[in-house]
Scaffold this active site. Sequence first.
Site, PDB file in Angstrom:
ATOM      1  N   GLY A 291       0.963  -1.154  -0.019  1.00  0.00           N
ATOM      2  CA  GLY A 291      -0.139  -0.056  -0.131  1.00  0.00           C
ATOM      3  C   GLY A 291       1.175   1.315   0.087  1.00  0.00           C
ATOM      4  O   GLY A 291       1.169   1.895  -0.928  1.00  0.00           O
ATOM      5  N   ARG A 292       1.404   1.468   1.233  1.00  0.00           N
ATOM      6  CA  ARG A 292       2.308   2.723   1.483  1.00  0.00           C
ATOM      7  C   ARG A 292       3.307   2.857   0.267  1.00  0.00           C
ATOM      8  O   ARG A 292       3.580   3.974  -0.120  1.00  0.00           O
ATOM      9  CB  ARG A 292       3.001   2.567   2.677  1.00  0.00           C
ATOM     10  CG  ARG A 292       3.943   3.703   3.114  1.00  0.00           C
ATOM     11  CD  ARG A 292       4.700   3.538   4.334  1.00  0.00           C
ATOM     12  NE  ARG A 292       4.020   2.533   5.356  1.00  0.00           N
ATOM     13  CZ  ARG A 292       3.621   3.067   6.482  1.00  0.00           C
ATOM     14  NH1 ARG A 292       3.448   4.418   6.847  1.00  0.00           N
ATOM     15  NH2 ARG A 292       3.141   2.187   7.270  1.00  0.00           N
ATOM     16  N   CYS A 360      -7.862  20.967  19.139  1.00  0.00           N
ATOM     17  CA  CYS A 360      -7.627  21.312  20.345  1.00  0.00           C
ATOM     18  C   CYS A 360      -7.057  19.930  21.079  1.00  0.00           C
ATOM     19  O   CYS A 360      -7.819  18.976  21.742  1.00  0.00           O
ATOM     20  CB  CYS A 360      -8.914  21.366  21.036  1.00  0.00           C
ATOM     21  SG  CYS A 360      -9.465  23.003  20.674  1.00  0.00           S
TER      22      CYS A 360
HETATM   23  N1  LLP Z   1      -1.543  -6.287   3.704  1.00  0.00           N
HETATM   24  C1  LLP Z   1      -2.120  -6.267   4.998  1.00  0.00           C
HETATM   25  C2  LLP Z   1      -2.843  -7.671   5.445  1.00  0.00           C
HETATM   26  C3  LLP Z   1      -2.106  -5.326   5.988  1.00  0.00           C
HETATM   27  O1  LLP Z   1      -2.518  -5.453   6.962  1.00  0.00           O
HETATM   28  C4  LLP Z   1      -1.357  -4.146   5.379  1.00  0.00           C
HETATM   29  C5  LLP Z   1      -1.268  -3.155   6.229  1.00  0.00           C
HETATM   30  C6  LLP Z   1      -0.988  -4.129   4.038  1.00  0.00           C
HETATM   31  C7  LLP Z   1      -0.970  -5.168   3.137  1.00  0.00           C
HETATM   32  C8  LLP Z   1      -0.096  -2.751   3.377  1.00  0.00           C
HETATM   33  O2  LLP Z   1       1.042  -2.494   4.197  1.00  0.00           O
HETATM   34  P1  LLP Z   1       1.820  -1.387   3.511  1.00  0.00           P
HETATM   35  O3  LLP Z   1       2.333  -1.829   2.310  1.00  0.00           O
HETATM   36  O4  LLP Z   1       1.356  -0.120   3.283  1.00  0.00           O
HETATM   37  O5  LLP Z   1       3.120  -1.360   4.418  1.00  0.00           O
HETATM   38  N2  LLP Z   1      -1.555   3.118   9.405  1.00  0.00           N
HETATM   39  C9  LLP Z   1      -0.410   2.895   9.636  1.00  0.00           C
HETATM   40  C10 LLP Z   1      -0.182   1.609   8.868  1.00  0.00           C
HETATM   41  C11 LLP Z   1      -1.083   0.456   9.044  1.00  0.00           C
HETATM   42  C12 LLP Z   1      -0.786  -1.047   8.190  1.00  0.00           C
HETATM   43  C13 LLP Z   1      -1.837  -1.729   8.284  1.00  0.00           C
HETATM   44  N3  LLP Z   1      -1.769  -2.890   7.434  1.00  0.00           N
HETATM   45  C14 LLP Z   1       0.689   3.923   9.180  1.00  0.00           C
HETATM   46  O6  LLP Z   1      -0.009   4.876   9.061  1.00  0.00           O
HETATM   47  O7  LLP Z   1       1.786   3.904   9.336  1.00  0.00           O
END
Ligand code: LLP
Length: 430
Positions: A291-292, A360
Amino acid sequence: MRLEKYQNVQDGRLKHAGHDYLELAETYGTPLYIFDEASFRERVKGYQQAMETPYFETEVLYASKALLTKAIARLISELGIGQDVVSAGEIFTGIHNGVNPEKMYFHGNNKLNQEIRYAIENNVGTIVIDNRMEVERVNQIAGEVGKKQRVLLRLNPGVEAHTHEYIMTANLDSKFGESVFDEAIDTVIQRLATAENLNFAGFHSHIGSQIFEEASFYKAATELLTFSAAVQNKLGIKIEEINFGGGFGVYYTETDQPFNVVDFLPNFIEHVHAEAVKLEINLKKVTIEPGRSLVNASGSTLYEIGDLKHTAGGKDYAFIDGSMNDNIRPALYQAKYEAMVVNKAEFPAEKTYTIAGKACESGDKIIENIELPELTTGDLLLVNGTGAYNYSMASNYNRIPRPAMIHVIEDKHYLTVKRESFEEMMMREI
Ligand code: LLP
């Protein structure tokens, strides 16, 4: 601030693909989420190509929790990338904007019965089962709908990756997945493989997010394949697909040293293939779901500087018109960001500021101690690397409307999310 490929300084100002940020602010207002479409497309294609192999089918899924809007869903559909979804809401947004549900992987602990039903009725290709109770629920609902549902099982391989505790997902006590060390794991897999309305295809694991060590991914892959071989040998159950999750780290500030995912993927695929051959697993499909790393660098947020404050303790605050409402990450994870004053791009950095939001909450600081040119009210501050987990985690705390979002593509820019109105904030209230 490290500039992205689409950013450059011209006539003393920072520009986005030739567009003046000052004009974007005048046209759309601030705070403003800005998404660079060309760099997102390029990254998606790069990942897809880097995964190509003659050994087995591969697929890149986009973890849409990072950022999902109608416009992003349409891009997912156009680029032919799969979608990792974690709720009926994400499925709904995907299918209503052209994403092929067959290419969706439905994740989540405690998927609700109505979400499971919605997914099966709408032909979501794969449900990633999170725990043993869910096996029964998906089997039952698939039976009621009259379909045989393709499923994977989310495994927790116990590989510790160094990241923030809140986004670390594969430790032994994680709420996600079934542990490979659980004494009942064989029974769970046997049940999955024999459940009448399920078509068990293999395993999934996601070891965490914002991970910088390639070694963690190799280690998890080896663990999963070794486990798969044991399942084949002991239980006679074939493992056709492994989904290795997402989690590739990205650059936020100088202390982050991410590896190049496009260089990593072919080596990773070779590793998976070599291990599978060694262990005699006939893998048919390998998937990843970042994702990120796909969206973050394409997103930035433009704010206007309001009041400035020098505290009795000697701290210099610069207040922005945004807040933790549009970027919760610093408050939630102590996340760090870089920023630049777009209208003072060539001015020397001469003062240390804390950039605080208008909510706030004392902890509502987007950046602590950043060196910037002397600020004046009305300056425009751009924060880079806000594509992931900003808009998708935005809130209306303090009844602050959520910002607008635009996409920039070469010589065009267009609105993809309207600025929220006060009426819209009250719309569902009676
Ligand atoms: N697959 C699963 C099963 C996941 O739980 C996640 C992310 C991804 C893929 C994607 O991960 P990425 O490639 O984006 O690292 N809100 C947090 C991140 C939470 C990630 C949750 N799961 C932040 O802002 O850092």
